[in-house]
Scaffold this motif. Structure first.
Motif, PDB file in Angstrom:
ATOM      1  N   THR A 107       0.852  -1.196   0.000  1.00 17.50           N
ATOM      2  CA  THR A 107       0.000   0.000   0.000  1.00 17.50           C
ATOM      3  C   THR A 107       0.883   1.239   0.000  1.00 17.50           C
ATOM      4  N   VAL A 108       0.578   2.176  -0.894  1.00 14.34           N
ATOM      5  CA  VAL A 108       1.342   3.416  -1.003  1.00 14.34           C
ATOM      6  C   VAL A 108       0.384   4.595  -0.925  1.00 14.34           C
ATOM      7  N   ARG A 109       0.953   5.763  -0.676  1.00 22.33           N
ATOM      8  CA  ARG A 109       0.162   6.987  -0.655  1.00 22.33           C
ATOM      9  C   ARG A 109      -0.337   7.305  -2.065  1.00 22.33           C
ATOM     10  N   ASP A 110      -1.532   7.850  -2.151  1.00 22.83           N
ATOM     11  CA  ASP A 110      -2.090   8.233  -3.449  1.00 22.83           C
ATOM     12  C   ASP A 110      -1.546   9.616  -3.803  1.00 22.83           C
ATOM     13  N   ALA A 111      -0.263   9.642  -4.216  1.00 25.88           N
ATOM     14  CA  ALA A 111       0.407  10.898  -4.518  1.00 25.88           C
ATOM     15  C   ALA A 111       1.364  10.674  -5.673  1.00 25.88           C
ATOM     16  N   PRO A 112       1.602  11.698  -6.505  1.00 23.44           N
ATOM     17  CA  PRO A 112       2.553  11.539  -7.615  1.00 23.44           C
ATOM     18  C   PRO A 112       3.933  11.139  -7.106  1.00 23.44           C
ATOM     19  N   GLY A 113       4.530  10.173  -7.781  1.00 18.97           N
ATOM     20  CA  GLY A 113       5.873   9.728  -7.427  1.00 18.97           C
ATOM     21  C   GLY A 113       5.933   8.537  -6.503  1.00 18.97           C
ATOM     22  N   SER A 114       4.804   8.147  -5.877  1.00 18.46           N
ATOM     23  CA  SER A 114       4.823   7.016  -4.947  1.00 18.46           C
ATOM     24  C   SER A 114       5.159   5.713  -5.659  1.00 18.46           C
ATOM     25  N   LEU A 115       4.509   5.480  -6.800  1.00 20.34           N
ATOM     26  CA  LEU A 115       4.796   4.266  -7.566  1.00 20.34           C
ATOM     27  C   LEU A 115       6.204   4.309  -8.149  1.00 20.34           C
ATOM     28  N   ALA A 116       6.637   5.490  -8.569  1.00 17.21           N
ATOM     29  CA  ALA A 116       7.985   5.620  -9.131  1.00 17.21           C
ATOM     30  C   ALA A 116       9.047   5.248  -8.107  1.00 17.21           C
ATOM     31  N   ALA A 117       8.835   5.603  -6.841  1.00 20.65           N
ATOM     32  CA  ALA A 117       9.799   5.263  -5.794  1.00 20.65           C
ATOM     33  C   ALA A 117       9.919   3.748  -5.643  1.00 20.65           C
ATOM     34  N   GLU A 139      -8.109   5.858   1.166  1.00 16.25           N
ATOM     35  CA  GLU A 139      -6.861   6.549   1.452  1.00 16.25           C
ATOM     36  C   GLU A 139      -5.710   5.653   0.985  1.00 16.25           C
ATOM     37  N   GLY A 140      -5.026   6.085  -0.050  1.00 13.37           N
ATOM     38  CA  GLY A 140      -3.913   5.317  -0.576  1.00 13.37           C
ATOM     39  C   GLY A 140      -4.329   4.396  -1.712  1.00 13.37           C
ATOM     40  N   THR A 141      -3.379   3.621  -2.176  1.00 11.61           N
ATOM     41  CA  THR A 141      -3.591   2.688  -3.282  1.00 11.61           C
ATOM     42  C   THR A 141      -2.823   1.403  -2.997  1.00 11.61           C
ATOM     43  N   VAL A 142      -3.448   0.265  -3.257  1.00 13.76           N
ATOM     44  CA  VAL A 142      -2.789  -1.027  -3.147  1.00 13.76           C
ATOM     45  C   VAL A 142      -2.247  -1.392  -4.517  1.00 13.76           C
ATOM     46  N   ASP A 143      -0.941  -1.580  -4.607  1.00 10.24           N
ATOM     47  CA  ASP A 143      -0.285  -1.981  -5.848  1.00 10.24           C
ATOM     48  C   ASP A 143       0.097  -3.450  -5.747  1.00 10.24           C
ATOM     49  N   GLU A 144      -0.327  -4.231  -6.717  1.00  3.54           N
ATOM     50  CA  GLU A 144      -0.034  -5.666  -6.743  1.00  3.54           C
ATOM     51  C   GLU A 144       0.869  -5.960  -7.929  1.00  3.54           C
ATOM     52  N   PHE A 145       2.040  -6.532  -7.660  1.00  2.00           N
ATOM     53  CA  PHE A 145       3.047  -6.803  -8.671  1.00  2.00           C
ATOM     54  C   PHE A 145       3.235  -8.298  -8.860  1.00  2.00           C
ATOM     55  N   LEU A 146       3.572  -8.693 -10.079  1.00  2.00           N
ATOM     56  CA  LEU A 146       4.147 -10.006 -10.355  1.00  2.00           C
ATOM     57  C   LEU A 146       5.578  -9.737 -10.789  1.00  2.00           C
ATOM     58  N   LEU A 147       6.542 -10.260 -10.039  1.00  2.00           N
ATOM     59  CA  LEU A 147       7.943  -9.902 -10.201  1.00  2.00           C
ATOM     60  C   LEU A 147       8.782 -11.114 -10.563  1.00  2.00           C
ATOM     61  N   ARG A 148       9.812 -10.875 -11.382  1.00  2.00           N
ATOM     62  CA  ARG A 148      10.857 -11.868 -11.601  1.00  2.00           C
ATOM     63  C   ARG A 148      12.114 -11.319 -10.956  1.00  2.00           C
ATOM     64  N   ALA A 165      10.915   2.769   0.878  1.00  2.00           N
ATOM     65  CA  ALA A 165      10.440   3.580  -0.241  1.00  2.00           C
ATOM     66  C   ALA A 165       9.013   4.075  -0.048  1.00  2.00           C
ATOM     67  N   GLY A 166       8.393   3.758   1.087  1.00  2.00           N
ATOM     68  CA  GLY A 166       7.048   4.262   1.363  1.00  2.00           C
ATOM     69  C   GLY A 166       5.953   3.226   1.313  1.00  2.00           C
ATOM     70  N   GLY A 167       6.273   1.949   1.031  1.00  2.00           N
ATOM     71  CA  GLY A 167       5.253   0.910   0.993  1.00  2.00           C
ATOM     72  C   GLY A 167       4.920   0.401   2.387  1.00  2.00           C
ATOM     73  N   THR A 168       3.643   0.183   2.654  1.00  2.00           N
ATOM     74  CA  THR A 168       3.195  -0.327   3.948  1.00  2.00           C
ATOM     75  C   THR A 168       2.338  -1.573   3.738  1.00  2.00           C
ATOM     76  N   ALA A 169       2.190  -2.357   4.822  1.00  2.00           N
ATOM     77  CA  ALA A 169       1.389  -3.591   4.780  1.00  2.00           C
ATOM     78  C   ALA A 169       1.812  -4.452   3.592  1.00  2.00           C
ATOM     79  N   THR A 170       3.115  -4.626   3.427  1.00  2.00           N
ATOM     80  CA  THR A 170       3.646  -5.374   2.280  1.00  2.00           C
ATOM     81  C   THR A 170       3.457  -6.871   2.484  1.00  2.00           C
ATOM     82  N   TRP A 171       3.018  -7.538   1.430  1.00  2.00           N
ATOM     83  CA  TRP A 171       2.762  -8.985   1.453  1.00  2.00           C
ATOM     84  C   TRP A 171       3.474  -9.591   0.254  1.00  2.00           C
ATOM     85  N   ILE A 172       4.310 -10.602   0.502  1.00  2.00           N
ATOM     86  CA  ILE A 172       5.074 -11.256  -0.560  1.00  2.00           C
ATOM     87  C   ILE A 172       4.872 -12.753  -0.454  1.00  2.00           C
TER      88      ILE A 172
END
Length: 470
Positions: A107-117, A139-148, A165-172
């Motif tokens: 979960t990141v803040r809903d602000a410009p640059g949050s995803l870029a970080a 409040e905020g945005t949940v970003d879900e990634f599939l990563l290699r 980098a500002g991510g909270t409640a991270t789940w991997i």
């Protein structure tokens, strides 16, 4: 001759400024020299000195202009030309080493640059982003990634860097090749499976929402009493649990203990349930005709609640001992289970039918939260002909196709037929005695790596579901 393909050099304002300063300097020097020559006797010597100064100024200007207009851009400290391996690694994200797939949600803040970080952190560790989904929140945005990612990178270290980098409640958690299918394609595939078979809805919800436990709670109990289970048409979302109105009556409960559902996931689940409601009851009509050793032909097909009357007639022909081994309770209550067992919402049922149309055996594959139960009932006159083993093999195949890791059977130690059929599967078996009842669990897959969820660097296991004896 200059080629037309040669790029025109950019015009630098610094060059104009230097030329203008040099001009003013020359004028000032000339004026000063003229005044000196007019008032002092050593005029010729001063004139020669001024000429030398002008020549030196012109030479310095020429050297400065050539250096800054034609020189290549300065290199970054410590940076060198990339090797071929580095270029390849930057494209495929592997860096030439072994890689693994991860699913990450933060979960990141809903602000410009949050995803870029976040992306900068992933790039620093040579992690390739294969897919990205965003789930807007109040409040905020949940970003879900599939990563290699490189196999040598620990999940805890990645979680720590994401938090910085500002991510909270991270789940991997670990992913596999099935997660490489993009989300729209996967959703359409699940919708198609649900449209073809009503029994697919719980499985489709589980695959849509990931690690979760799904229970179908009927509105009426097996004994015919109202259970009080209900939900509004729009459903209910309560962080880690959602309740959806079951089109066949009752409630579909979806729980995910360690990861709250987002409004986007809730909307997708509601859409899938609404599709099931609009299509109504449906079961694929496919039949396989088999020949028994003595020459009799039987038909194996899917069954549903339309076979309720034929199933009750088979109960009437079964002995109390056979019914007792199957239902582990009073024989008079056996018919009450049939309406529940034949419902596609709770699993899949296979029926064996003779050439005359008489039902002589039933095999059930029942969804039991995170687990899957198999159960068999074969009429007395048709036992010991291989029908039970045939049904069990087909049920196990259906369980494998549904992605189940194991199936279990609840029986009694004196039910030698069921025990022999489970052994004939040639699968790893676990035996457990619970309150005088034998529970045999067959493991269907040998997973090389168990998916373990790691919220904020910690490993979490879902709560085990209680087995339901039917």
């Amino acid at each position: 001759m200059t080629s037309s393909k040669t790029a025109r050099r950019p015009h630098h304002w610094r060059r104009d400024l230097i030329e203008l300063a040099a001009l003013f300097t020359a004028v000032a020097v000339a004026d000063a020299i003229a005044n000196l020559i007019g008032h002092q006797p050593d005029g010729p010597y001063l004139l020669m000195a001024s000429a030398v100064a002008l020549v030196a100024t012109a030479t310095f200007h020429t050297w400065w202009a050539r250096r800054h207009s034609n020189a290549p851009p300065p290199e970054e400290p410590g940076r060198s030309d990339p090797s071929p391996d580095e270029v390849t690694g930057s494209i495929d994200g592997s860096g030439g080493g072994e890689t693994v797939l991860w699913r990450m949600r933060t979960t990141v803040r809903d602000a410009p640059g949050s995803l870029a970080a976040l992306c900068l952190v992933l790039a620093r560790f040579r992690i390739d982003i294969l897919t990205l989904q965003t789930h807007p929140l109040a409040e905020g945005t949940v970003d879900e990634f599939l990563l290699r990612a490189p196999a040598s990178l620990p999940a805890q270290e990645l979680t720590r860097q994401i938090a910085a980098a500002g991510g909270t409640a991270t789940w991997i958690e670990r992913a596999d090749a099935h997660d490489l299918v993009d989300t729209p394609t996967r959703v359409l595939s699940l919708a198609t499976r649900t449209a073809l078979d009503a029994a697919e809805l719980p499985l489709a919800l589980r695959q849509l929402l990931g690690r979760c436990t799904i229970h179908s709670l009927p509105a009426v109990s097996i004994t015919g009493r109202p259970t009080g289970e209900s939900a509004p048409v729009e459903g209910v979302l309560e962080e880690t649990m959602m309740r959806l109105r079951d089109p066949s009556g009752g409630v579909i409960s979806v729980e995910r203990p360690y990861l709250p559902f987002t409004p986007t996931e809730f909307a997708r689940a509601r859409a899938l349930v609404e599709l099931d409601a609009r299509l109504g009851p449906r079961v694929p009509r496919s039949e396989d005709i088999l020949t028994l050793p003595e020459g009799n032909e039987i038909t194996v097909r899917r069954a549903d609640r339309s076979d309720l009357a034929a199933a009750r007639a088979m109960h009437d022909r079964c002995s109390p001992g056979t019914l007792g081994l199957r239902y582990h309770g009073p024989v008079g209550d056996a018919d009450r289970y049939l309406d529940h067992l034949l419902s596609p919402r709770f699993g899949r049922t296979l029926a064996v039918q003779t050439a005359s149309g008489k039902l002589v055996a039933l095999g059930h594959l029942l969804w039991d939260g995170d687990e899957t139960e198999v159960a068999l009932l074969v009429e007395d006159d048709w036992q010991r002909r291989g029908i039970g083993s045939e049904l069990l093999g087909r049920l196990v195949q259906l369980a494998e196709e549904a992605g189940c890791d194991s199936v279990y059977a609840v029986t009694q130690s004196r039910n030698t037929g069921m025990v022999a059929a489970m052994r004939a599967l040639e699968l790893p078996l676990d035996y457990q005695i619970e309150e005088g009842t034998l529970v045999i669990t067959a493991r269907l897959t040998r997973a090389t790596e168990e998916r373990t969820a790691q919220p904020s660097g910690r490993t979490a296991e879902p709560a085990p579901a209680e087995r339901a004896r039917r």
